[in-house]
Structure formats: C-alpha cells, structure tokens
Scaffold this motif. Structure first.
Motif, PDB file in Angstrom:
ATOM      1  N   THR A   1       5.666  -7.654  -2.259  1.00 19.34           N
ATOM      2  CA  THR A   1       4.326  -7.087  -2.451  1.00 19.34           C
ATOM      3  C   THR A   1       3.971  -6.045  -1.388  1.00 19.34           C
ATOM      4  O   THR A   1       2.962  -5.351  -1.535  1.00 19.34           O
ATOM      5  N   CYS A   2       4.772  -5.973  -0.322  1.00 18.23           N
ATOM      6  CA  CYS A   2       4.486  -5.083   0.813  1.00 18.23           C
ATOM      7  C   CYS A   2       3.076  -5.340   1.346  1.00 18.23           C
ATOM      8  O   CYS A   2       2.298  -4.421   1.587  1.00 18.23           O
ATOM      9  N   GLU A   3       2.749  -6.628   1.511  1.00 18.02           N
ATOM     10  CA  GLU A   3       1.453  -7.041   2.028  1.00 18.02           C
ATOM     11  C   GLU A   3       1.638  -7.957   3.228  1.00 18.02           C
ATOM     12  O   GLU A   3       2.640  -8.669   3.328  1.00 18.02           O
ATOM     13  N   LEU A   4       0.639  -7.964   4.103  1.00 21.32           N
ATOM     14  CA  LEU A   4       0.623  -8.848   5.249  1.00 21.32           C
ATOM     15  C   LEU A   4       0.472 -10.294   4.774  1.00 21.32           C
ATOM     16  O   LEU A   4      -0.415 -10.586   3.974  1.00 21.32           O
ATOM     17  N   LYS A   5       1.340 -11.181   5.252  1.00 23.16           N
ATOM     18  CA  LYS A   5       1.254 -12.591   4.870  1.00 23.16           C
ATOM     19  C   LYS A   5       0.719 -13.450   6.003  1.00 23.16           C
ATOM     20  O   LYS A   5      -0.028 -14.389   5.768  1.00 23.16           O
TER      21      LYS A   5
ATOM     22  N   HIS B   1      10.715 -11.782   3.214  1.00 24.20           N
ATOM     23  CA  HIS B   1       9.797 -11.193   4.182  1.00 24.20           C
ATOM     24  C   HIS B   1      10.552 -10.696   5.408  1.00 24.20           C
ATOM     25  O   HIS B   1      11.731 -10.998   5.585  1.00 24.20           O
ATOM     26  N   PHE B   2       9.854  -9.949   6.237  1.00 22.80           N
ATOM     27  CA  PHE B   2      10.393  -9.547   7.529  1.00 22.80           C
ATOM     28  C   PHE B   2       9.297  -9.720   8.575  1.00 22.80           C
ATOM     29  O   PHE B   2       8.129  -9.913   8.251  1.00 22.80           O
ATOM     30  N   HIS B   3       9.710  -9.667   9.827  1.00 21.65           N
ATOM     31  CA  HIS B   3       8.803  -9.832  10.946  1.00 21.65           C
ATOM     32  C   HIS B   3       8.633  -8.478  11.632  1.00 21.65           C
ATOM     33  O   HIS B   3       9.624  -7.808  11.922  1.00 21.65           O
ATOM     34  N   ALA B   4       7.396  -8.085  11.881  1.00 21.31           N
ATOM     35  CA  ALA B   4       7.095  -6.836  12.571  1.00 21.31           C
ATOM     36  C   ALA B   4       6.401  -7.173  13.886  1.00 21.31           C
ATOM     37  O   ALA B   4       5.481  -7.996  13.913  1.00 21.31           O
ATOM     38  N   TYR B   5       6.860  -6.542  14.957  1.00 24.43           N
ATOM     39  CA  TYR B   5       6.319  -6.780  16.293  1.00 24.43           C
ATOM     40  C   TYR B   5       5.820  -5.467  16.869  1.00 24.43           C
ATOM     41  O   TYR B   5       6.479  -4.435  16.742  1.00 24.43           O
ATOM     42  N   TYR B   6       4.673  -5.540  17.516  1.00 26.88           N
ATOM     43  CA  TYR B   6       4.148  -4.387  18.251  1.00 26.88           C
ATOM     44  C   TYR B   6       3.423  -4.933  19.470  1.00 26.88           C
ATOM     45  O   TYR B   6       2.442  -5.678  19.325  1.00 26.88           O
ATOM     46  N   GLN B   7       3.915  -4.588  20.644  1.00 24.15           N
ATOM     47  CA  GLN B   7       3.387  -5.114  21.903  1.00 24.15           C
ATOM     48  C   GLN B   7       3.350  -6.642  21.827  1.00 24.15           C
ATOM     49  O   GLN B   7       4.378  -7.262  21.626  1.00 24.15           O
ATOM     50  N   ASP B   8       2.185  -7.250  21.942  1.00 22.76           N
ATOM     51  CA  ASP B   8       2.091  -8.713  21.909  1.00 22.76           C
ATOM     52  C   ASP B   8       1.733  -9.252  20.531  1.00 22.76           C
ATOM     53  O   ASP B   8       1.478 -10.447  20.382  1.00 22.76           O
TER      54      ASP B   8
ATOM     55  N   LYS C   1      -0.495  -0.288   9.068  1.00 20.57           N
ATOM     56  CA  LYS C   1      -0.359   0.720   8.008  1.00 20.57           C
ATOM     57  C   LYS C   1       1.038   1.336   8.026  1.00 20.57           C
ATOM     58  O   LYS C   1       1.640   1.552   6.975  1.00 20.57           O
ATOM     59  N   LEU C   2       1.558   1.632   9.213  1.00 19.51           N
ATOM     60  CA  LEU C   2       2.903   2.200   9.328  1.00 19.51           C
ATOM     61  C   LEU C   2       3.961   1.216   8.828  1.00 19.51           C
ATOM     62  O   LEU C   2       4.873   1.594   8.085  1.00 19.51           O
ATOM     63  N   ALA C   3       3.846  -0.051   9.221  1.00 16.42           N
ATOM     64  CA  ALA C   3       4.823  -1.056   8.802  1.00 16.42           C
ATOM     65  C   ALA C   3       4.787  -1.265   7.285  1.00 16.42           C
ATOM     66  O   ALA C   3       5.837  -1.388   6.643  1.00 16.42           O
ATOM     67  N   LEU C   4       3.599  -1.278   6.705  1.00 22.26           N
ATOM     68  CA  LEU C   4       3.480  -1.459   5.255  1.00 22.26           C
ATOM     69  C   LEU C   4       4.014  -0.244   4.500  1.00 22.26           C
ATOM     70  O   LEU C   4       4.692  -0.394   3.470  1.00 22.26           O
ATOM     71  N   ALA C   5       3.737   0.951   5.007  1.00 21.44           N
ATOM     72  CA  ALA C   5       4.258   2.173   4.369  1.00 21.44           C
ATOM     73  C   ALA C   5       5.782   2.181   4.435  1.00 21.44           C
ATOM     74  O   ALA C   5       6.451   2.507   3.450  1.00 21.44           O
ATOM     75  N   TRP C   6       6.329   1.813   5.590  1.00 24.22           N
ATOM     76  CA  TRP C   6       7.784   1.739   5.748  1.00 24.22           C
ATOM     77  C   TRP C   6       8.369   0.736   4.752  1.00 24.22           C
ATOM     78  O   TRP C   6       9.383   1.008   4.113  1.00 24.22           O
ATOM     79  N   ALA C   7       7.723  -0.422   4.610  1.00 25.27           N
ATOM     80  CA  ALA C   7       8.209  -1.451   3.684  1.00 25.27           C
ATOM     81  C   ALA C   7       8.249  -0.934   2.249  1.00 25.27           C
ATOM     82  O   ALA C   7       9.204  -1.210   1.513  1.00 25.27           O
ATOM     83  N   GLU C   8       7.233  -0.197   1.845  1.00 24.73           N
ATOM     84  CA  GLU C   8       7.219   0.359   0.485  1.00 24.73           C
ATOM     85  C   GLU C   8       8.360   1.343   0.279  1.00 24.73           C
ATOM     86  O   GLU C   8       9.014   1.342  -0.757  1.00 24.73           O
ATOM     87  N   LEU C   9       8.602   2.175   1.288  1.00 22.79           N
ATOM     88  CA  LEU C   9       9.676   3.167   1.182  1.00 22.79           C
ATOM     89  C   LEU C   9      11.068   2.535   1.213  1.00 22.79           C
ATOM     90  O   LEU C   9      12.012   3.071   0.624  1.00 22.79           O
ATOM     91  N   ARG C  10      11.199   1.424   1.884  1.00 24.53           N
ATOM     92  CA  ARG C  10      12.513   0.799   2.099  1.00 24.53           C
ATOM     93  C   ARG C  10      12.662  -0.544   1.369  1.00 24.53           C
ATOM     94  O   ARG C  10      13.520  -1.346   1.699  1.00 24.53           O
ATOM     95  N   GLN C  11      11.851  -0.775   0.360  1.00 26.19           N
ATOM     96  CA  GLN C  11      11.810  -2.072  -0.316  1.00 26.19           C
ATOM     97  C   GLN C  11      13.174  -2.508  -0.863  1.00 26.19           C
ATOM     98  O   GLN C  11      13.569  -3.666  -0.688  1.00 26.19           O
ATOM     99  N   GLU C  12      13.893  -1.614  -1.515  1.00 25.17           N
ATOM    100  CA  GLU C  12      15.206  -1.982  -2.075  1.00 25.17           C
ATOM    101  C   GLU C  12      16.181  -2.391  -0.973  1.00 25.17           C
ATOM    102  O   GLU C  12      16.910  -3.370  -1.112  1.00 25.17           O
TER     103      GLU C  12
END
Length: 88
Positions: A41-45, A25-32, A55-66
C-alpha cells in the motif's frame, strides 16, 4: 538487518527471516526515528518519521515497489535482499 538503500539521510532496511510477519514491509530510519512501511500500500504502518522524510520514503516506495516485493520474497527465503537505487 541489511541496508538496501540510503537517501537524504534516510536508511532503508529489510529483515531477512522467513518468520518475519506479513504484510510485506520495510523499515525506514532517520536520525532517532523509525517507521515501518507497507510495501503493498506504500503507507505508514508503525512508528514515525519527520513529515518531509516520511513523504520521501513513501514516494521512494511507490517508485521501487516491484523491487521491494522481489526483495521481500528473497528475505522470506532467508536470502539477502539486493540494493535498490535511492531517490536522486
């Protein structure tokens, strides 16, 4: 926790520790807000982001999964992950 990418105000980070828990997994931060996103799975856990930023973070994850999975392997070996291209 190094920053591996930034786009549209979203900061993407990944812990570098062999003891970090699975699944990959990775951690995504936006403001607070903070979200943990499963790389396989490119899903929020855990956590939350605003709808648009999630939506942007999930789309990015799908494109950069490898690349994300390669970074996860590095991180599990205690190595620093490499930077990954942002959404443009």
């Amino acid at each position: 926790m190094p920053t591996i990418s930034m786009f549209y105000g979203i900061i993407i980070r990944m812990y570098c520790a062999p003891t970090e828990h699975n699944p990959p997994h990775f951690h995504a931060y936006y403001q607070d807000s903070k979200a943990i996103i499963d790389i396989n799975t490119c899903e929020l856990k855990e956590g939350s982001l605003l709808k648009k930023q999630l939506k942007l973070a999930l789309a990015w994850a799908e494109l950069r999964q490898e690349e994300l999975l390669a970074n996860w392997k590095l991180a599990m070996n205690g190595e620093l992950p490499f930077k990954i291209s942002p959404l443009s």
